[in-house]
Write a protein that holds these residues in place. Structure first.
Motif, PDB file in Angstrom:
ATOM      1  N   ARG A 116      -7.351  -4.115  -0.327  1.00 57.95           N
ATOM      2  CA  ARG A 116      -6.685  -2.582   0.089  1.00 57.95           C
ATOM      3  C   ARG A 116      -7.850  -1.754   0.757  1.00 57.95           C
ATOM      4  NH1 ARG A 116      -4.983  -1.721  -5.189  1.00 57.95           N
ATOM      5  NH2 ARG A 116      -6.956  -0.464  -5.506  1.00 57.95           N
ATOM      6  N   LYS A 123      -7.540  -4.724  -5.059  1.00 61.22           N
ATOM      7  CA  LYS A 123      -8.614  -3.579  -4.779  1.00 61.22           C
ATOM      8  C   LYS A 123      -9.347  -4.021  -3.589  1.00 61.22           C
ATOM      9  CE  LYS A 123     -12.193  -1.023  -6.993  1.00 61.22           C
ATOM     10  NZ  LYS A 123     -13.152  -0.892  -7.993  1.00 61.22           N
ATOM     11  N   CYS A 176      -1.684   0.744   8.095  1.00 62.50           N
ATOM     12  CA  CYS A 176      -2.343  -0.267   7.301  1.00 62.50           C
ATOM     13  C   CYS A 176      -1.143  -1.283   7.123  1.00 62.50           C
ATOM     14  CB  CYS A 176      -2.719   0.068   5.951  1.00 62.50           C
ATOM     15  SG  CYS A 176      -4.448   0.969   6.060  1.00 62.50           S
ATOM     16  N   MET A 198       0.732  -0.969  -0.089  1.00 63.63           N
ATOM     17  CA  MET A 198      -0.002  -0.027   0.026  1.00 63.63           C
ATOM     18  C   MET A 198       0.843   1.141  -0.122  1.00 63.63           C
ATOM     19  SD  MET A 198      -3.097  -0.950   2.469  1.00 63.63           S
ATOM     20  CE  MET A 198      -4.165   0.332   1.862  1.00 63.63           C
TER      21      MET A 198
END
Length: 107
Positions: free
Chosen positions: A26, A23, A68, A1
């Motif tokens: 994430r 996608k 993250c 990321m």
């Protein structure tokens, strides 16, 4: 990321998450980190440190992406080494946060 900026010449656009990787994963990680910042005291302290540190403070989106990435590393080490999550162990990377967290737990 990672983050990418939409810039062209003198124009500085909005910073967004890059479209590399899966996608849905994430998006899920980003949403989980937003909830962790709201509910978990260790992630809240880390987010506050990243956004309010005196040298090189991050913007909120940058801080969430950093969290993250931290969450991915935590998941990886938990699955590889088979241990339980510990807030103190996570916060020991940042010395002044580790000291303040110990003081809170002692009181």
């Amino acid at each position: 990321m990672s983050l990418k900026g939409n810039t062209s010449g003198k124009h500085k656009g909005k910073t967004t998450i890059s479209k590399r990787g899966r996608k849905k994963l994430r998006a899920l990680l980003f949403r989980v980190c937003m909830i962790l910042v709201a509910k978990n005291s260790a992630f809240k302290a880390l987010h506050a440190y990243f956004t309010q540190r005196p040298d090189n403070p991050l913007k909120k989106m940058q801080s969430l992406i950093a969290l993250c990435n931290k969450l991915i590393r935590i998941f990886f080490s938990i699955s590889k080494k088979q241990f339980e999550f510990s807030e103190e162990k996570m916060l020991k990377d940042i010395p002044h946060l580790a000291g303040s967290k110990k003081a809170e737990l002692a009181a």
